[in-house]
Design a protein around this motif. Sequence first.
Motif, PDB file in Angstrom:
ATOM      1  N   LEU B  73       0.741  -1.305   0.159  1.00 29.40           N
ATOM      2  CA  LEU B  73      -0.006  -0.008  -0.192  1.00 29.40           C
ATOM      3  C   LEU B  73       0.902   1.249  -0.026  1.00 29.40           C
ATOM      4  O   LEU B  73       0.538   2.436  -0.274  1.00 29.40           O
ATOM      5  CB  LEU B  73      -1.028  -0.060   1.441  1.00 29.40           C
ATOM      6  N   THR B  74       2.017   1.080   0.577  1.00 31.96           N
ATOM      7  CA  THR B  74       2.790   2.371   0.417  1.00 31.96           C
ATOM      8  C   THR B  74       3.717   2.612  -0.789  1.00 31.96           C
ATOM      9  O   THR B  74       4.174   3.606  -0.842  1.00 31.96           O
ATOM     10  CB  THR B  74       4.195   2.148   1.502  1.00 31.96           C
ATOM     11  N   GLN B  76       3.426   3.865  -4.216  1.00 35.63           N
ATOM     12  CA  GLN B  76       2.543   4.874  -4.694  1.00 35.63           C
ATOM     13  C   GLN B  76       1.863   4.220  -5.885  1.00 35.63           C
ATOM     14  O   GLN B  76       0.783   4.665  -6.346  1.00 35.63           O
ATOM     15  CB  GLN B  76       3.367   6.166  -5.174  1.00 35.63           C
ATOM     16  N   ALA B  79      -1.309   2.762  -4.938  1.00 37.54           N
ATOM     17  CA  ALA B  79      -2.420   3.636  -4.235  1.00 37.54           C
ATOM     18  C   ALA B  79      -3.082   4.145  -5.268  1.00 37.54           C
ATOM     19  O   ALA B  79      -4.197   4.334  -5.160  1.00 37.54           O
ATOM     20  CB  ALA B  79      -1.408   4.578  -3.408  1.00 37.54           C
ATOM     21  N   ASP B  80      -2.445   4.609  -6.453  1.00 36.59           N
ATOM     22  CA  ASP B  80      -2.861   5.273  -7.711  1.00 36.59           C
ATOM     23  C   ASP B  80      -4.121   4.163  -8.155  1.00 36.59           C
ATOM     24  O   ASP B  80      -5.182   4.966  -8.388  1.00 36.59           O
ATOM     25  CB  ASP B  80      -1.870   5.596  -8.676  1.00 36.59           C
ATOM     26  N   ILE B  82      -5.689   1.820  -6.726  1.00 35.04           N
ATOM     27  CA  ILE B  82      -6.545   1.924  -5.945  1.00 35.04           C
ATOM     28  C   ILE B  82      -7.504   3.065  -6.139  1.00 35.04           C
ATOM     29  O   ILE B  82      -8.817   2.758  -6.151  1.00 35.04           O
ATOM     30  CB  ILE B  82      -6.248   1.686  -4.465  1.00 35.04           C
ATOM     31  N   VAL B  83      -7.036   4.126  -6.160  1.00 35.18           N
ATOM     32  CA  VAL B  83      -7.895   5.314  -6.541  1.00 35.18           C
ATOM     33  C   VAL B  83      -8.604   5.221  -7.674  1.00 35.18           C
ATOM     34  O   VAL B  83      -9.956   5.557  -7.757  1.00 35.18           O
ATOM     35  CB  VAL B  83      -7.089   6.516  -6.560  1.00 35.18           C
ATOM     36  N   LEU B  98      -9.639  -4.174   0.775  1.00 33.46           N
ATOM     37  CA  LEU B  98      -8.098  -4.112   0.344  1.00 33.46           C
ATOM     38  C   LEU B  98      -7.343  -5.007   1.119  1.00 33.46           C
ATOM     39  O   LEU B  98      -7.503  -4.981   2.459  1.00 33.46           O
ATOM     40  CB  LEU B  98      -7.851  -2.660   0.446  1.00 33.46           C
ATOM     41  N   HIS B 100      -3.143  -6.294   1.541  1.00 30.47           N
ATOM     42  CA  HIS B 100      -1.569  -6.281   0.807  1.00 30.47           C
ATOM     43  C   HIS B 100      -0.893  -7.541   1.311  1.00 30.47           C
ATOM     44  O   HIS B 100      -0.967  -8.171   2.413  1.00 30.47           O
ATOM     45  CB  HIS B 100      -1.172  -4.999   1.120  1.00 30.47           C
ATOM     46  N   ARG B 220      14.000  -3.415  -0.466  1.00 27.06           N
ATOM     47  CA  ARG B 220      12.726  -2.875  -1.108  1.00 27.06           C
ATOM     48  C   ARG B 220      13.137  -1.391  -1.866  1.00 27.06           C
ATOM     49  O   ARG B 220      14.143  -0.921  -1.271  1.00 27.06           O
ATOM     50  CB  ARG B 220      11.302  -2.828  -0.439  1.00 27.06           C
ATOM     51  N   TYR B 223      14.535   5.507  -2.149  1.00 24.50           N
ATOM     52  CA  TYR B 223      15.585   6.477  -2.566  1.00 24.50           C
ATOM     53  C   TYR B 223      17.069   6.340  -2.673  1.00 24.50           C
ATOM     54  O   TYR B 223      17.876   6.357  -3.356  1.00 24.50           O
ATOM     55  CB  TYR B 223      15.230   8.029  -2.209  1.00 24.50           C
ATOM     56  N   VAL B 252      15.403   8.603  -8.765  1.00 23.04           N
ATOM     57  CA  VAL B 252      15.512  10.067  -8.265  1.00 23.04           C
ATOM     58  C   VAL B 252      16.614   9.718  -7.037  1.00 23.04           C
ATOM     59  O   VAL B 252      17.441  10.723  -6.979  1.00 23.04           O
ATOM     60  CB  VAL B 252      14.095  10.430  -7.374  1.00 23.04           C
ATOM     61  N   ASP B 278       5.082  11.971  -9.504  1.00 22.96           N
ATOM     62  CA  ASP B 278       5.029  13.386  -9.266  1.00 22.96           C
ATOM     63  C   ASP B 278       6.508  13.763  -8.883  1.00 22.96           C
ATOM     64  O   ASP B 278       6.809  14.951  -9.409  1.00 22.96           O
ATOM     65  CB  ASP B 278       4.031  13.641  -8.069  1.00 22.96           C
ATOM     66  N   ILE B 279       7.404  13.165  -8.091  1.00 23.48           N
ATOM     67  CA  ILE B 279       8.421  13.795  -7.795  1.00 23.48           C
ATOM     68  C   ILE B 279       9.361  14.038  -8.899  1.00 23.48           C
ATOM     69  O   ILE B 279       9.901  15.147  -8.868  1.00 23.48           O
ATOM     70  CB  ILE B 279       9.193  12.794  -6.661  1.00 23.48           C
TER      71      ILE B 279
END
Lengths: 331, 331
Positions: B73-74, B76, B79-80, B82-83, B98, B100, B220, B223, B252, B278-279
């Motif tokens: 779930l962490t 991203q 998460a997208d 799921i949205v 949900l 995981h 896992r 950055y 990144v 996004d980043i």
Amino acid sequence: MKKKRPTLQDIADKVGATKMTVSRCLRAPDTVSEGLRERIFKAAEQVGYIPNRAPDLLSRATSHSIGVLVPSLTNQVFADVIVGIEAYTEPAGYYLMLSHYGYSPALEERSLASLLSYNVDGVILSDHNHTPRSLRMLETAGIPVVEIMDTHRQPLQQSVGYDNVKAAFDMVSAMIRRGRRQVVYLAVRLDERTQQREQGYRQAMEAHGLIPTTLHSTQRSSYSVGAALLEQVVINHPDTDGIFCTNDDVAVGAYFECQRRGIDVPGQMAIAGFHGHDIGQAMTPRLASVITPRQAIGKAAAKALLARIQGEPPAADIIDMGYTIETGGTL
Amino acid sequence: MKKKRPTLQDIADKVGATKMTVSRCLRAPDTVSEGLRERIFKAAEQVGYIPNRAPDLLSRATSHSIGVLVPSLTNQVFADVIVGIEAYTEPAGYYLMLSHYGYSPALEERSLASLLSYNVDGVILSDHNHTPRSLRMLETAGIPVVEIMDTHRQPLQQSVGYDNVKAAFDMVSAMIRRGRRQVVYLAVRLDERTQQREQGYRQAMEAHGLIPTTLHSTQRSSYSVGAALLEQVVINHPDTDGIFCTNDDVAVGAYFECQRRGIDVPGQMAIAGFHGHDIGQAMTPRLASVITPRQAIGKAAAKALLARIQGEPPAADIIDMGYTIETGGTL
DNA sequence: GATTTTCGTGTTACCGGTAACATAATAAAT
DNA sequence: ATTTATTATGTTACCGGTAACACGAAAATC
């Protein structure tokens, strides 16, 4: 023509017993004679039996599941909290029912109704702002409730988190102590925690005789909003020497914008964020931030909730998990 | 002494009717006479009635809920997704369950059993790697299954996503086309998609007579792993002029490490990521990345699943949502 | 005015586990 | 050998909605 999924009765028929015996066998194998036991397990395997919680849920009104309501799943903060919650509930055999409500109390109400209609044994909420009907439902459901991410206000029943006002106060005070005078608060959306942080910011500024200035964006938090807010700072408040951002996304976005504009951080501009996300901790200079123990909060909340589901009295109304001020390299 | 939650019977008693009438009134108000209707609504309000799905779930074995299994779930990415799923299921009145499983098939099996025990009407899975028991359960449950995030392999029933191999191939080809010769692939963890991307990377390199090199980290994605991998690149493969990263986090992180080491991007080193987070899009230079339509995938998956739950035949086995190559400023 | 239709409401049964109790068979104790 | 304890299994009822059907009364039709 569709085959329905196998039941205990199907297994019972195969081995010439009653479903009661099968039920016992699957839950406590050594209460059933050895020969039968083996045949039952074999039959269960053969028909591909899948346990069914529905009857339990109906007759005992206990689901072995807990509901979790978070404003947003894409928000890293809550994703971390959920991981923490599950770290506790999963070994305890509880299932997590997640919902998000996009920061809207009306949607929260709908989600809550949904969760309660599944007979969750307890709920974890992430906000204090509930509709009257939400409150009513929680009351008549008669289940334990734990609120997370804030210890500043009196909880419905019990809360686990940290003090947003105090955390903001501490961070801004640290900025002022290091010589910043024109610190601006960058806020996004108008949720409760954003406002609490503003309150702490104001208190810190006023305690030092400085004038607080807040820049709001109504958009949801993102790097680009941080960049846009920094642009506003530069244009409308040119003598600003520090920004305190309501979260790390905004702070990082603002930092990128500083880079693009050739504004030296922290020389000309100090930047502080909130939550201590990976991105801020990985970049150079390291982002100053209030590091919140999100996973620990989730775990503690789950622990407190399960304890109460199992009938223990609440250990404390408010469980404060604290926070850490990380000054990083941007102050 | 604990009061149990109110039922339809409680309302019925209050107004002197049967629970059947109350049930009808709440679901189709105009089938009940006006006077009674008003009294029922008032009584429902008074007792604080909360709908209960348990009986429905038991008697019709349809829960109006769908199960979603994601590795994390962490992350991203999911998460997208799921949205996107919820954007479709929520208006349709379906509830999302949900779970995981931390990239572990064994845990996936447990989560799946849990979901099925709640009688979900369909499931969305995020991996192809299932235990035999998982496959068996899906079979006997007899519910629609949609797999997401990959269109390269033959799905169990139906899949929605994009082609990881082809996407990687395209991105690496773009790098080569721009003159890069020593492109290294940076991988984390060993999930299926990481391997598929490696496959695409290899194909692209070999198609141009170049020698593929992969650096793995078992940790896992994060950055800091990106930074650590870049360090390895610099030490062990000093003539590298481009890196293709299995996702944006790694990219990144690697970029930050280049900054710290004074390696010019893209002058000395091209960097490409995956997913278009996004980043990467917010930083300067903008990160080159394969932009995946995560929300759209979630939405399309939910749509396909609900259609089949409602009895329609599947429109297609494989629904390819494509991707976009964003060359940004780091190629 | 007699027949048919519509409307509002009630009755019964069911879904699938399992708690609580009953019972038959065997073993242990006296 | 009789009583008592133990073990293995079966029986019944229940949870709370709602589908399916039944039914009486009012309204519409002829």
